[in-house]
Enzyme design. Structure first.
Site, short mmCIF file in Angstrom:
data_model
loop_
_atom_site.label_atom_id
_atom_site.label_comp_id
_atom_site.label_asym_id
_atom_site.label_seq_id
_atom_site.Cartn_x
_atom_site.Cartn_y
_atom_site.Cartn_z
N ARG A 136 0.86 -1.18 0.00
CA ARG A 136 0.00 0.00 0.00
C ARG A 136 0.90 1.23 0.00
NH1 ARG A 136 -4.69 -1.42 -1.63
NH2 ARG A 136 -5.68 0.41 -0.73
N GLU A 167 -3.22 8.05 -5.51
CA GLU A 167 -3.38 7.39 -6.80
C GLU A 167 -4.62 7.93 -7.50
OE1 GLU A 167 -3.38 3.16 -6.18
OE2 GLU A 167 -1.33 3.14 -5.41
N HIS A 223 0.10 0.36 -9.87
CA HIS A 223 -0.72 -0.50 -9.01
C HIS A 223 -1.22 -1.73 -9.79
CE1 HIS A 223 -3.22 -0.31 -5.09
NE2 HIS A 223 -2.98 -1.57 -5.41
#
Length: 529
Positions: free
Chosen positions: A230, A259, A278
């Site tokens: 994360r 993000e 990601h």
């Protein structure tokens, strides 16, 4: 039931929900008031990381039963607010474990061998063979921060390639680490100082936010950092500076504090930092797995079955569920009977398990009993928020077990009380799903817990039962069943009646006007249906 999906998931999950007969609505890229409007009549919400599920959303969704996170991380979901509103939060931790682990391993090799940099130089027309001297993972030490499912899979893969494993995770045992041939260390610094490669696999919490900053990175001098967990766990500016200044040889990052990532993020502008957007869970198999897993948990919640990955509600292994399933409703019913007969401020609740049921994991049964205590008082109570209601009200909750079970295979007893008095209701389960209340306080009975019930404490003397039946008949209240128990001949007795209709207050008053009747209690179960 209506399911709202606000982040894209694989069609397999949506198909599973529709095949079960539920309405599925997709509303991608909605936020604020539009999101609140969309979720207003939803019974389930499925999200990934793109939707913020906060307290305001739960306020806007009174019919919400479950929020399913199609993935692992739930830092975008206010779990405390969900619990307060009685909404289950469940993730899908297994579906993308392999994908996340494989991406982590790929990123470790990519940074150790400068694969993207060499690719860019070559496609740019430059044969830079002499400019890249890589690092082998063989005979190196891999530090793993967070040894959950993904961390374990990464450890297995890289250990098979010749790395030694050093783990920092305050929540696992040495025995568990030893099963993977790993050494468990007591603090983060020890892990950093021993590592050539460091990979991170913890959730983002207040405890882990910016856990690795400038001082921590300095202890990893000459090593590599891989973060596919994360964003926000590693200080991004400090990591960029450590690589650019040569403190670290390289880094690979798949996740960011914000993000989509800002073009100004310093990690994007250091040659020896590899970045991906990601992608850890971005495989076809992983996306299908998490979508189906999330859909299955939504369906379980709709059917009042265990939600195996619930984060804020008691759950039970699917293989163990058949053993406790009959006692979930029984405990709730016994609690409803007890609290209505007590008819006073509840200060403590005790749930006792006797016989074979005492050998099972009964957290879900106890939560159901608490639900039964609070539902007659507070309609929004359920197995998710009932423990929190007890805590907020200062109610002492205890659970006890014993192998002794009188004359029954299993017994569940719910006792409610205050400092002066209490009421205990004991139930059992016969073959074929036949529930019975077999004891109320010291009175042995055999009552069917269903619909409308009337409990009467009266003298054990001739004519009392006839008097009660006459009064009920005068008011057109039909008796479906009657059960009587007494302590001693001629002493006090308890009679319980199953009725086809609710009992008006005037009937209770008429019964209690007779000196042979000490107390009457109308009990409503199953909403009187």
């Amino acid at each position: 039931m209506k399911v709202l999906v606000t982040d894209p998931i694989a069609d397999a999950g949506i198909d599973r929900l529709r095949a079960a007969g539920h309405e599925v609505e997709t509303a991608y890229d909605v936020e604020g008031e539009a999101l609140h409007a969309a979720v207003a009549d939803a019974n389930a919400l499925i999200v990934r990381s793109g939707t913020t599920v906060d307290a305001a959303l739960f306020e806007a969704a009174p019919d919400l039963v479950i929020v399913g996170r199609a993935g692992i991380g739930v830092d975008n979901i206010d779990i405390d607010a969900a619990t307060e509103h009685g909404v289950i939060v469940a993730n899908a931790p297994e579906g993308n474990v392999r994908a996340a682990a494989e991406h982590t391993v790929a990123m470790a090799f990519a940074t150790a061998r400068s694969i993207p940099q060499a690719h860019n130089r070559l496609t740019g027309g430059e044969w830079a063979k002499g400019d890249f001297l890589g690092t082998e993972v063989n005979n190196k030490t891999l530090g793993i921060v967070g040894f959950g499912r993904v961390g374990q899979e990464v450890g297995k893969r890289l250990a098979s390639l010749g790395t030694d494993l050093v783990i920092f995770d305050p929540y696992i045992s040495e025995e568990r680490a030893e099963q993977f041939g790993a050494e468990l260390v007591d603090d983060l610094d020890a892990c950093l100082e021993r590592s050539d490669f460091l990979t991170i696999h913890t959730p983002l919490t207040s405890e882990t936010e910016n856990m690795i900053g400038e001082a921590e990175l300095a202890k990893l001098e000459g090593g590599y950092v891989v973060n596919c967990a994360r964003g926000g766990i590693v200080d991004e500016a400090a990591l960029a500076a450590a690589v650019e200044d040569g403190v670290l040889r390289g880094a690979a990052v798949d996740v960011f504090a914000e993000e989509p990532v800002s073009p100004d993020n310093p990690l994007l502008h250091v040659d020896d930092v590899i970045v991906t957007p990601h992608l850890g869970a971005s495989t076809e198999a992983a996306q299908e797995n998490v979508a189906v897993s999330t859909a299955e948990q939504v369906l379980a919640a709709f059917e009042d079955e265990p939600v195996v990955n619930a984060l804020n509600a008691p759950s039970v292994d699917e293989s163990a569920f058949p053993a406790i399933e009959p006692y979930i409703e029984l405990a709730e019913t016994a609690a409803k009977v007890a609290v209505q007969m007590f008819d006073d401020r509840v200060e403590r609740v005790e749930v006792t398990y006797a016989g074979e049921i005492a050998e099972e994991d009964v957290d879900l049964v106890t939560a159901s009993a608490l639900k039964g205590v609070f539902q007659p008082l507070e309609w929004q109570a359920n197995a998710v928020n009932a423990p929190g209601i007890a805590e907020k009200r200062g109610i002492d909750v205890t659970e006890s077990k014993t192998r002794q079970s009188e004359d029954f295979q299993s017994l569940v007893t719910v006792t409610v009380g205050d400092g002066d008095r209490e009421v205990s209701v004991c139930g059992t389960q016969f073959a074929g799903g036949d529930s019975r209340i077999v004891r109320i306080d010291d009175y042995r009975i055999d009552a069917i817990p269903h619909g409308h019930m009337l409990a009467v404490r009266n003298e054990d003397s001739p004519g009392v039962i006839g008097f009660i039946g006459t009064v009920l008949g005068e008011h057109d209240l039909n008796i479906a069943g009657m059960f009587n128990g007494r302590e001693t001949i001629g002493g006090e007795a308890l009679s319980v009646y199953n009725l086809d209709q609710p009992v008006p207050d005037e009937v209770l008053a008429q019964l209690e006007a007779d000196e042979r009747v000490m107390k009457t209690t109308y009990i409503s179960l199953d909403n009187g249906e």
